[in-house]
Design a protein around this motif. Sequence first.
Motif, mmCIF file in Angstrom:
data_model
loop_
_atom_site.group_PDB
_atom_site.id
_atom_site.type_symbol
_atom_site.label_atom_id
_atom_site.label_comp_id
_atom_site.label_asym_id
_atom_site.label_seq_id
_atom_site.Cartn_x
_atom_site.Cartn_y
_atom_site.Cartn_z
ATOM 1 N N LEU A 153 0.811 -1.211 0.000
ATOM 2 C CA LEU A 153 0.000 0.000 0.000
ATOM 3 C C LEU A 153 0.847 1.266 0.000
ATOM 4 O O LEU A 153 0.344 2.349 -0.319
ATOM 5 N N LYS A 161 -5.320 -4.167 -5.270
ATOM 6 C CA LYS A 161 -6.436 -3.278 -4.961
ATOM 7 C C LYS A 161 -7.060 -3.599 -3.598
ATOM 8 O O LYS A 161 -7.584 -2.700 -2.945
ATOM 9 N N TYR A 163 -6.930 -5.849 0.278
ATOM 10 C CA TYR A 163 -6.020 -6.428 1.267
ATOM 11 C C TYR A 163 -6.846 -7.086 2.366
ATOM 12 O O TYR A 163 -7.661 -6.433 3.021
ATOM 13 N N LEU A 182 -3.997 5.131 3.495
ATOM 14 C CA LEU A 182 -5.406 4.958 3.134
ATOM 15 C C LEU A 182 -6.167 6.280 3.177
ATOM 16 O O LEU A 182 -7.126 6.467 2.429
ATOM 17 N N ALA A 185 -5.325 7.885 -0.250
ATOM 18 C CA ALA A 185 -5.412 7.034 -1.450
ATOM 19 C C ALA A 185 -6.148 7.762 -2.563
ATOM 20 O O ALA A 185 -7.245 8.287 -2.371
ATOM 21 N N LYS A 188 -9.294 3.590 -5.762
ATOM 22 C CA LYS A 188 -10.085 2.757 -4.855
ATOM 23 C C LYS A 188 -9.234 1.649 -4.228
ATOM 24 O O LYS A 188 -8.471 0.982 -4.918
ATOM 25 N N LYS A 189 -9.426 1.467 -2.922
ATOM 26 C CA LYS A 189 -8.742 0.428 -2.177
ATOM 27 C C LYS A 189 -9.754 -0.269 -1.263
ATOM 28 O O LYS A 189 -10.652 0.367 -0.712
ATOM 29 N N LEU A 222 -11.751 4.618 -0.102
ATOM 30 C CA LEU A 222 -11.478 3.514 0.824
ATOM 31 C C LEU A 222 -12.754 2.743 1.137
ATOM 32 O O LEU A 222 -13.758 3.317 1.573
#
Length: 382
Positions: A153, A161, A163, A182, A185, A188-189, A222
């Motif tokens: 990350l 993408k 986790y 995060l 970011a 998108k995660k 997020l």
Amino acid sequence: MIKKLLLMVIFLISGFIYSQTQYKRINSSKLKQEREIKIQLPRNYDENTEKIYPVIIVLDGDYLFEPMAGNVDYYSYWDEIPEAIVVGVNQAQTRVMDSFYDNQTFLPSDTGANFFEFLGMELLPYIDSNYRTSRFSVLAGHDLTANFINYYLFKDEPLFKAYINLSPELAPEMENWLVESLNTAQSKKWFYLATATNDEPSLKEGSELLDQQLKMIDNANLHYKFEVFQNATHYSLVAQALPKALESIFSPYRPINQKDYDTEIVNSGISPYDYLIDKYETIENNYGLELPVRLNDFLAIGKALEFNQRWYDLEKLGELAIDHLPDTMLGTYYLARSYEESGRSKKAMRTYQNAYGQQEIAFITTDFMLKKAEKIKEDFGY
């Protein structure tokens, strides 16, 4: 309850008969040795030559691969998540060295840095080169390896993408780095974090402290989920967390269900047709998958449009159904209904009649369509 669990276990085991599991050894220049991996391909992978799939890489593949692969096979069978390629990296003898980080910088070092490069520069490109992959990839780990996956990350453009952190054994400063990464970011995660009431006390405390920070992040990019599993241990939480993680990461993918219909569609005030278009655009944007609109979703949206008397949108839904299911009566029915209810009765009658010779689908039969046409004819004297 026991019978239900037994049936699910039987289904998961039998799923491996139909899915394809490959066992390979990759010669790594980064590690200067071979590494064993397991690869489960989706059912009918060889037959669906144009189809692409997300990739889920599972560290601790010696024991995490089978439960992950079984859950992916089970949930994708029911179309709750997309079919995916699952890759397990065996680490029975190397997980401590693979997860090694420097005691001063707390970043991967020596054998840990080599393993970091192996995953990103050798394994993932190998999978992308040899299999039909989408642009969506997931990384999962447990305690030591859960901590390790988070280092990706911190790259400018993370390779993964999503986790899945199963009771992570967090390195010093990891909490602060994750919050910063995060929070800022730009794409998108998905971040899933799990612990249990009977988890190792230090790991449970670390996960809960991390959650207190992550749940404060206000970033539309997020997608974060934290769960504490009651009465589970450090090891048994895995079986409960994996399906929840998959549900969380792929929630926009699933077909429209009754809850969606009641809370997000029929009573929401927005157009159900717009909801449908947005849903499938989200699937494509998030997971790189161009998915045909499911029959279930057509029927749910059509029902909502009729309930809310959105006849113009029902006409658009009919045109969309003709594009996706051209040989069936579905699009013809929606067009005819929209014409009928918007005062175009003669056009509606003829459209109902045009269904003759098309494939019946769901509740829409030839007899049903011709009776609708005949009723209009009688009412208006055509």
